[in-house]
Design an enzyme around this catalytic site. Structure first.
Site, mmCIF file in Angstrom:
data_model
loop_
_atom_site.group_PDB
_atom_site.id
_atom_site.type_symbol
_atom_site.label_atom_id
_atom_site.label_comp_id
_atom_site.label_asym_id
_atom_site.label_seq_id
_atom_site.Cartn_x
_atom_site.Cartn_y
_atom_site.Cartn_z
ATOM 1 N N TYR A 83 -4.496 1.259 -4.537
ATOM 2 C CA TYR A 83 -3.177 1.699 -4.164
ATOM 3 C C TYR A 83 -2.652 2.786 -5.138
ATOM 4 C CZ TYR A 83 -4.005 -1.484 -0.329
ATOM 5 O OH TYR A 83 -4.589 -2.309 0.738
ATOM 6 N N LYS A 102 8.950 3.928 17.187
ATOM 7 C CA LYS A 102 9.688 5.434 16.516
ATOM 8 C C LYS A 102 8.635 6.587 16.758
ATOM 9 C CE LYS A 102 8.376 4.774 11.533
ATOM 10 N NZ LYS A 102 8.853 4.568 10.383
ATOM 11 N N TRP A 122 0.864 -1.035 -0.102
ATOM 12 C CA TRP A 122 -0.001 0.004 0.058
ATOM 13 C C TRP A 122 0.822 1.105 0.147
ATOM 14 C CZ3 TRP A 122 -3.659 1.791 4.817
ATOM 15 C CH2 TRP A 122 -4.252 2.945 4.366
ATOM 16 N N ARG A 166 0.886 0.490 11.397
ATOM 17 C CA ARG A 166 1.199 1.482 10.459
ATOM 18 C C ARG A 166 2.474 2.244 11.023
ATOM 19 N NH1 ARG A 166 -4.885 3.195 9.048
ATOM 20 N NH2 ARG A 166 -5.577 2.002 10.846
HETATM 21 N N1 LIG Z 1 -7.415 -4.863 2.800
HETATM 22 C C1 LIG Z 1 -7.550 -3.697 3.651
HETATM 23 O O1 LIG Z 1 -8.377 -2.888 3.754
HETATM 24 C C2 LIG Z 1 -6.236 -3.231 3.956
HETATM 25 C C3 LIG Z 1 -5.990 -2.130 4.818
HETATM 26 C C4 LIG Z 1 -4.683 -1.607 5.032
HETATM 27 C C5 LIG Z 1 -3.782 -2.411 4.821
HETATM 28 N N2 LIG Z 1 -3.729 -3.413 3.980
HETATM 29 C C6 LIG Z 1 -2.480 -4.335 3.678
HETATM 30 O O2 LIG Z 1 -1.681 -4.636 4.770
HETATM 31 C C7 LIG Z 1 -0.422 -3.986 4.322
HETATM 32 C C8 LIG Z 1 0.399 -3.766 5.832
HETATM 33 O O3 LIG Z 1 -0.464 -2.573 6.385
HETATM 34 P P1 LIG Z 1 -0.011 -1.142 6.448
HETATM 35 O O4 LIG Z 1 1.116 -0.836 5.394
HETATM 36 O O5 LIG Z 1 -1.251 -0.494 6.642
HETATM 37 O O6 LIG Z 1 0.700 -0.855 8.013
HETATM 38 P P2 LIG Z 1 1.920 -1.693 8.717
HETATM 39 O O7 LIG Z 1 2.452 -2.775 8.004
HETATM 40 O O8 LIG Z 1 1.469 -1.886 9.961
HETATM 41 O O9 LIG Z 1 2.941 -0.554 8.636
HETATM 42 C C9 LIG Z 1 3.710 -0.234 7.502
HETATM 43 C C10 LIG Z 1 4.576 0.883 7.730
HETATM 44 O O10 LIG Z 1 5.330 1.040 8.848
HETATM 45 C C11 LIG Z 1 6.444 1.847 8.818
HETATM 46 N N3 LIG Z 1 7.669 0.681 8.996
HETATM 47 C C12 LIG Z 1 7.513 -0.479 8.414
HETATM 48 N N4 LIG Z 1 8.510 -1.386 8.639
HETATM 49 C C13 LIG Z 1 9.307 -0.621 9.318
HETATM 50 C C14 LIG Z 1 10.335 -0.799 10.235
HETATM 51 N N5 LIG Z 1 11.213 -1.770 10.274
HETATM 52 N N6 LIG Z 1 11.083 0.421 10.633
HETATM 53 C C15 LIG Z 1 10.308 1.477 11.050
HETATM 54 N N7 LIG Z 1 9.020 1.774 10.329
HETATM 55 C C16 LIG Z 1 8.669 0.528 9.617
HETATM 56 C C17 LIG Z 1 6.503 2.411 7.175
HETATM 57 O O11 LIG Z 1 6.065 3.845 7.283
HETATM 58 P P3 LIG Z 1 6.841 4.854 7.376
HETATM 59 O O12 LIG Z 1 8.375 4.588 7.118
HETATM 60 O O13 LIG Z 1 6.169 5.816 6.646
HETATM 61 O O14 LIG Z 1 6.551 4.984 9.213
HETATM 62 C C18 LIG Z 1 5.525 1.414 6.567
HETATM 63 O O15 LIG Z 1 4.827 1.893 5.598
HETATM 64 C C19 LIG Z 1 -0.651 -2.987 3.468
HETATM 65 O O16 LIG Z 1 0.359 -2.434 2.600
HETATM 66 C C20 LIG Z 1 -1.530 -3.323 2.489
HETATM 67 O O17 LIG Z 1 -1.120 -4.461 1.682
HETATM 68 C C21 LIG Z 1 -5.017 -3.943 3.552
#
Ligand SMILES: NC(=O)c1ccc[n+]([C@@H]2O[C@H](COP(=O)([O-])OP(=O)(O)OC[C@H]3O[C@@H](n4cnc5c(N)ncnc54)[C@H](OP(=O)(O)O)[C@@H]3O)[C@@H](O)[C@H]2O)c1
Length: 331
Positions: free
Chosen positions: A57, A229, A21, A223
């Site tokens: 996305y 952090k 995303w 997220r």
């Molecule tokens: N079906 C749905 O309705 C729906 C809704 C939401 C998500 N999703 C899916 O789930 C996936 C994952 O969820 P998400 O992207 O919302 O949230 P997440 O995986 O909880 O968080 C991802 C974000 O956290 C930060 N991050 C990730 N790894 C890190 C690390 N090692 N150290 C520091 N910061 C880190 C990055 O943003 P920053 O660096 O900008 O802080 C990254 O974009 C999405 O990409 C999507 O494929 C689906």
């Protein structure tokens, strides 16, 4: 890496799956194309063979970047999970929300899962992804203007044609899963689940365990919040949706960080980051098949992939859960 079968289907995916995303920039304050591709390829090198994306996305951008990233990889060693049912290019179905695309242009997002729309969406996704089949095809959000059986009929046709391997849903509740099951055998449901958002524990997890459906947990790092952090007064860039999300209110950041401080010694003992401990806790949780983890760049995705090497035993899971029981998130 660990690979897990989705329900009773033939499809196995990596227990940590790359979430694309943020890679598409939209609602995350923009992106860097090359960094997004590097993040996916770095993950693949560490065994993350599965990528979750969606047409909405970046209004096609995330899927295109996934297509570029996997171009030279063996197709049968990669699993592509994408979605349908959210249209920004057609005002039909149920109005969902107003937004701006990556160039700042106003867009209206609709939930629409009518049959013809799905067939068109599938063709468009295949083109953007540069492939001739999708491994898991999921409705993104339910659309109350289309009967679920019409939607699932269309998915059955795509399956018969070999354009998709397995059918999944996102954000469905138990009753919607039961209705869909009358038409098609679902492999998985993709829903929000993290240490600070455990709403699915009451009904959906027991249902999926009993009915052998996979759960793909989205936003497991909440997220970025659960990496530890974020600080009160966190300044998100323009167009980053997190600025308006309750988990990032100062009080909730403070409360979450106080909880994270309690589990930090356990992470340190294991030579793990907090984010890695959180990801491992997520995939250890009963009923959770996969953690969909987003990453902005290779550094983050390598760190996330290495969470698979962290082990948490039953006592340690209980310790974390006990600390969590003191954490209250305010709305
Ligand atoms: N079906 C749905 O309705 C729906 C809704 C939401 C998500 N999703 C899916 O789930 C996936 C994952 O969820 P998400 O992207 O919302 O949230 P997440 O995986 O909880 O968080 C991802 C974000 O956290 C930060 N991050 C990730 N790894 C890190 C690390 N090692 N150290 C520091 N910061 C880190 C990055 O943003 P920053 O660096 O900008 O802080 C990254 O974009 C999405 O990409 C999507 O494929 C689906």
């Amino acid at each position: 890496m660990e690979y897990r079968r989705l329900g009773e289907s033939k499809l196995s995916v990596s227990a940590i799956t790359f979430g694309a995303w943020a890679a598409g920039g939209w609602m995350w304050g923009g992106n860097d194309d090359q960094e997004a591709i590097d993040a996916m390829l770095a993950a693949y090198d560490l065994g993350i063979t599965s990528i979750d994306t969606a047409p909405v996305y970046g209004q096609g951008k995330s899927e295109e970047l996934v297509g570029k990233a996997i171009k030279d990889l063996p197709r049968d060693k990669v699993q592509i999970l994408t979605k349908y049912g959210l249209r920004w290019d057609l005002a039909k179905g149920e109005f969902f929300f107003k937004s701006k695309d990556n160039s700042g242009k106003d867009i209206d997002v609709y939930r629409y899962a009518g049959k013809d729309s799905i067939i068109t969406e599938c063709e468009n996704s295949l083109k953007r992804l540069g492939t001739d089949y999708i491994d898991l095809y999921q409705i993104h959000w339910s659309d109350k203007t289309t009967p679920i059986d019409e939607t699932m009929e269309a998915i059955l046709r795509l399956k018969e044609q070999g354009k998709i391997r397995e059918a999944g849903v996102c954000n469905y509740d138990v009753s919607q899963m039961n209705i869909a099951a009358k038409t098609i055998k679902l492999a998985a449901n993709q829903v929000p689940f993290s240490m600070v958002n455990r709403a699915i524990e009451d009904e959906l997890i027991p249902y999926c365990i009993e009915n052998r459906k996979a759960i793909l947990a989205y936003s497991p790092l909440e997220r970025g919040l659960l990496t530890g952090k974020m600080k009160p007064g966190q300044n998100f860039g323009e167009g980053d949706h997190r600025a308006g999300v309750k988990y990032f209110k100062d009080q909730n950041i403070e409360r979450t960080n106080a909880f994270l401080a309690k589990i930090k010694p356990l992470a340190d003992e294991k030579g793990a980051t907090l984010g890695q401990l959180v990801i491992r806790w997520t995939i250890n949780h009963p009923g959770i098949t996969v953690a969909l983890v987003g990453a902005r760049n290779a550094e983050q995705s390598i760190q996330n992939a290495k969470a698979i090497n962290i082990h948490i035993n039953g006592e340690e899971m209980e310790f974390i859960n006990n600390q969590l029981s003191d954490l209250e998130i305010i709305s």
